[in-house]
Design a protein around this motif. Structure first.
Motif, PDB file in Angstrom:
ATOM      1  N   LYS A  85      -0.946 109.169 -40.294  1.00 51.19           N
ATOM      2  CA  LYS A  85      -2.277 109.056 -39.699  1.00 51.19           C
ATOM      3  C   LYS A  85      -3.354 108.959 -40.776  1.00 51.19           C
ATOM      4  O   LYS A  85      -4.314 108.186 -40.648  1.00 51.19           O
ATOM      5  N   LEU A  86      -3.233 109.719 -41.847  1.00 51.51           N
ATOM      6  CA  LEU A  86      -4.221 109.660 -42.923  1.00 51.51           C
ATOM      7  C   LEU A  86      -4.304 108.262 -43.522  1.00 51.51           C
ATOM      8  O   LEU A  86      -5.388 107.775 -43.846  1.00 51.51           O
ATOM      9  N   LEU A  87      -3.154 107.611 -43.660  1.00 54.32           N
ATOM     10  CA  LEU A  87      -3.125 106.287 -44.276  1.00 54.32           C
ATOM     11  C   LEU A  87      -3.705 105.200 -43.385  1.00 54.32           C
ATOM     12  O   LEU A  87      -3.922 104.073 -43.846  1.00 54.32           O
ATOM     13  N   GLN A  88      -3.996 105.516 -42.128  1.00 56.84           N
ATOM     14  CA  GLN A  88      -4.662 104.546 -41.260  1.00 56.84           C
ATOM     15  C   GLN A  88      -6.159 104.434 -41.560  1.00 56.84           C
ATOM     16  O   GLN A  88      -6.818 103.499 -41.119  1.00 56.84           O
ATOM     17  N   THR A  98      -6.782 105.869 -49.890  1.00 60.90           N
ATOM     18  CA  THR A  98      -6.078 104.853 -50.680  1.00 60.90           C
ATOM     19  C   THR A  98      -4.660 105.252 -51.041  1.00 60.90           C
ATOM     20  O   THR A  98      -3.816 104.401 -51.300  1.00 60.90           O
ATOM     21  N   GLN A  99      -4.382 106.553 -51.059  1.00 67.73           N
ATOM     22  CA  GLN A  99      -3.070 107.040 -51.491  1.00 67.73           C
ATOM     23  C   GLN A  99      -2.840 108.423 -50.901  1.00 67.73           C
ATOM     24  O   GLN A  99      -3.760 109.241 -50.846  1.00 67.73           O
ATOM     25  N   VAL A 100      -1.598 108.655 -50.444  1.00 69.22           N
ATOM     26  CA  VAL A 100      -1.198 109.993 -50.007  1.00 69.22           C
ATOM     27  C   VAL A 100      -0.012 110.429 -50.860  1.00 69.22           C
ATOM     28  O   VAL A 100       0.935 109.667 -51.060  1.00 69.22           O
ATOM     29  N   PHE A 101      -0.078 111.654 -51.347  1.00 66.15           N
ATOM     30  CA  PHE A 101       1.043 112.279 -52.047  1.00 66.15           C
ATOM     31  C   PHE A 101       1.613 113.369 -51.149  1.00 66.15           C
ATOM     32  O   PHE A 101       0.860 114.110 -50.509  1.00 66.15           O
ATOM     33  N   THR A 142       2.137 117.990 -33.311  1.00 62.70           N
ATOM     34  CA  THR A 142       1.367 117.040 -34.124  1.00 62.70           C
ATOM     35  C   THR A 142       1.841 115.613 -33.909  1.00 62.70           C
ATOM     36  O   THR A 142       1.051 114.663 -33.933  1.00 62.70           O
ATOM     37  N   GLN A 143       3.145 115.453 -33.675  1.00 64.31           N
ATOM     38  CA  GLN A 143       3.728 114.118 -33.536  1.00 64.31           C
ATOM     39  C   GLN A 143       3.354 113.449 -32.216  1.00 64.31           C
ATOM     40  O   GLN A 143       3.559 112.243 -32.059  1.00 64.31           O
ATOM     41  N   VAL A 144       2.795 114.212 -31.261  1.00 61.14           N
ATOM     42  CA  VAL A 144       2.290 113.574 -30.033  1.00 61.14           C
ATOM     43  C   VAL A 144       0.767 113.588 -29.960  1.00 61.14           C
ATOM     44  O   VAL A 144       0.172 112.806 -29.214  1.00 61.14           O
ATOM     45  N   ILE A 145       0.121 114.454 -30.738  1.00 59.90           N
ATOM     46  CA  ILE A 145      -1.340 114.517 -30.716  1.00 59.90           C
ATOM     47  C   ILE A 145      -1.954 113.424 -31.590  1.00 59.90           C
ATOM     48  O   ILE A 145      -2.856 112.687 -31.157  1.00 59.90           O
ATOM     49  N   GLY A 190      -9.843 107.649 -33.737  1.00 59.57           N
ATOM     50  CA  GLY A 190     -10.409 107.366 -35.061  1.00 59.57           C
ATOM     51  C   GLY A 190      -9.557 107.927 -36.180  1.00 59.57           C
ATOM     52  O   GLY A 190      -8.468 108.443 -35.964  1.00 59.57           O
ATOM     53  N   PRO A 191     -10.064 107.841 -37.413  1.00 63.55           N
ATOM     54  CA  PRO A 191      -9.328 108.363 -38.554  1.00 63.55           C
ATOM     55  C   PRO A 191      -9.308 109.893 -38.560  1.00 63.55           C
ATOM     56  O   PRO A 191     -10.202 110.548 -38.012  1.00 63.55           O
TER      57      PRO A 191
END
Length: 427
Positions: free
Chosen positions: A18-21, A26-29, A295-298, A304-305
């Motif tokens: 979701k963050l990467l949407q 620009t990057q997730v670690f 979290t996987q259904v919410i 939005g982001p």
């Protein structure tokens, strides 16, 4: 902006996805991540342990990471937020003091009783004889909880005195390690369970859509408790009127009580609730982080982001954020586990069929997986969470099961009745 996510489960895969949407991220670690985050475009796994606070801080500083999101309860209970904040980093997740709301059920119960948050009557015990005497006086059904963190497996709903006695003995004999040295024994609430996860900056608190999850390993809610075998959202049981009551009677008083104790709570406050037959919300427990598999259904329903909301919580600016907007859809998740879970189980089984599942439009969030050079293998009890959305729950549930049936690994087990509260069990 670069974001670092701490954890290696399905919840963390969903957070990274979701963050990467966001156009800003620009990057997730992921620390340490799993097979799903390893193959997620824009995401990179780091071979660090979740309790390596120094290593996480050093990496985040070198990378100029704008936000750290802590997924699991254990590092929060160990004080990761306190450490990272002292290093000048921005963190979404409560401090060690705030995490007590999950890491000590006795502490949380005392807080609720002090401010009148509706919850079951309870008593706390540190040795077996007095605990057993209490159970005999109170009778069954009764709920026996390990005080500390037990990975969602420290609760026994005893319907017989024999079951209650066994639960008490096992806890004090070390079944849950130090978590079972203290027990909270409480009256058994009846009704329907719901999960209300709320974002807070310690001043403002905003609930997300309510979800219902399935904690028991067996169909029709039988067998041992697990970390969660499936979920759906939004829960129809939680009407706007009921959500307002939950906000006013539970969420806001809890945050106010934490503030009164000089606890700066910024993160998720997760209220596990029982809605009684009379329609009244009662707190079963509080958690200090995003739920898994809720979290996987919410998150797939969030319009939005995600990153502005988490950043606003971390910077204590949630009130300035616009209202959260949700897609007019329903979501269902079916968890694929390894045979034997939540007890002893094998690892290393080869997983196939995920591309076929995603071709059907499902989201496959990895939990216990690991990416090898030439294959994906099972590396935990709950291996995958298969999420699907639809215009109706019938569609979402049917799509989730169709996708789940595409995936194969030796000993695959899943419940076939996720959503049975909404429709007839899936054959």
């Amino acid at each position: 902006m670069k974001v670092l996510v701490v954890g290696n489960g399905g919840r963390e895969h969903a957070l990274a996805w979701k963050l990467l949407q966001s156009k800003v991220v620009t990057q997730v670690f992921c620390v340490p991540g799993n097979g799903g985050t390893a193959s997620l475009e824009g995401c990179r796994n780091l071979p660090l342990n979740v309790d390596d606070f120094e290593g996480i801080a050093r990496f985040a500083q070198v990378q100029n990471t704008g936000l750290i999101v802590v997924g699991p309860e254990l590092p929060l209970a160990l004080g990761i937020t306190d450490y990272l904040r002292q290093e000048g980093l921005t963190v979404f997740g409560p401090t060690q003091a705030g995490a007590q709301i999950e890491s000590s059920k006795a502490w949380a119960k005392t807080l609720m009783q002090a401010v009148g948050i509706p919850t079951a009557a309870a008593a706390v015990f540190t040795e077996p004889a007095s605990a057993w005497d209490y159970v005999q006086r109170e009778g069954v059904p009764i709920v026996i909880k390990a005080d500390g963190l037990a990975a969602g497996k420290g609760v026994t709903v005893a319907t017989t005195l024999e079951t209650a006695q066994t639960a008490i003995q096992e806890a004090f004999q070390g079944k849950f390690g130090l978590a079972g040295n203290t027990l909270v024994i409480e009256s058994c609430l009846t009704g329907e369970e719901v999960s209300v996860l709320a974002l807070t900056d310690g001043l403002t608190i905003r609930p997300l859509v309510a979800a219902q999850d399935y904690k028991r390993i067996g169909e029709q809610d039988t067998g041992a408790n697990t970390g969660g075998m499936g979920a759906y959202a939004p829960a129809p049981l939680v009407t706007p009127t009921l959500m307002q009551r939950i906000q006013e009677q539970i969420l806001e008083p809890a945050i106010a009580a934490l503030r009164d104790r000089q606890i700066d709570y910024r993160g998720v406050l997760y209220a596990g609730l029982m809605i009684t037959p009379q329609g009244d919300p009662q707190v079963i427990e509080f958690n200090c982080r995003f739920g898994d598999p809720e979290t996987q259904v919410i998150l797939p329903l969030l319009e939005g982001p995600l990153e502005p909301l988490l950043l606003a919580c971390a910077q204590q600016q949630l009130q300035q954020q616009p209202e959260i907007v949700w897609k007019p859809e329903q979501a269902a998740c079916v968890v694929l586990a390894v045979e034997g879970y939540p007890d002893a189980y094998r690892k290393g089984q080869v997983i196939t069929g995920i591309p076929e599942a995603t071709d059907l439009g499902a989201l496959v969030f990895h939990g216990g997986t690991q990416m090898k050079p030439d294959k994906l293998i099972a590396d935990g009890g709950r291996v995958l969470g298969v999420t699907a959305t639809g215009a109706t729950f019938d569609q979402a549930i049917a799509h989730a099961y169709a996708a789940a049936n595409c995936i194969h690994f030796e000993g695959k087990y899943y419940r076939r009745d996720i959503g049975h509260r909404l429709l007839q069990p899936i054959a």
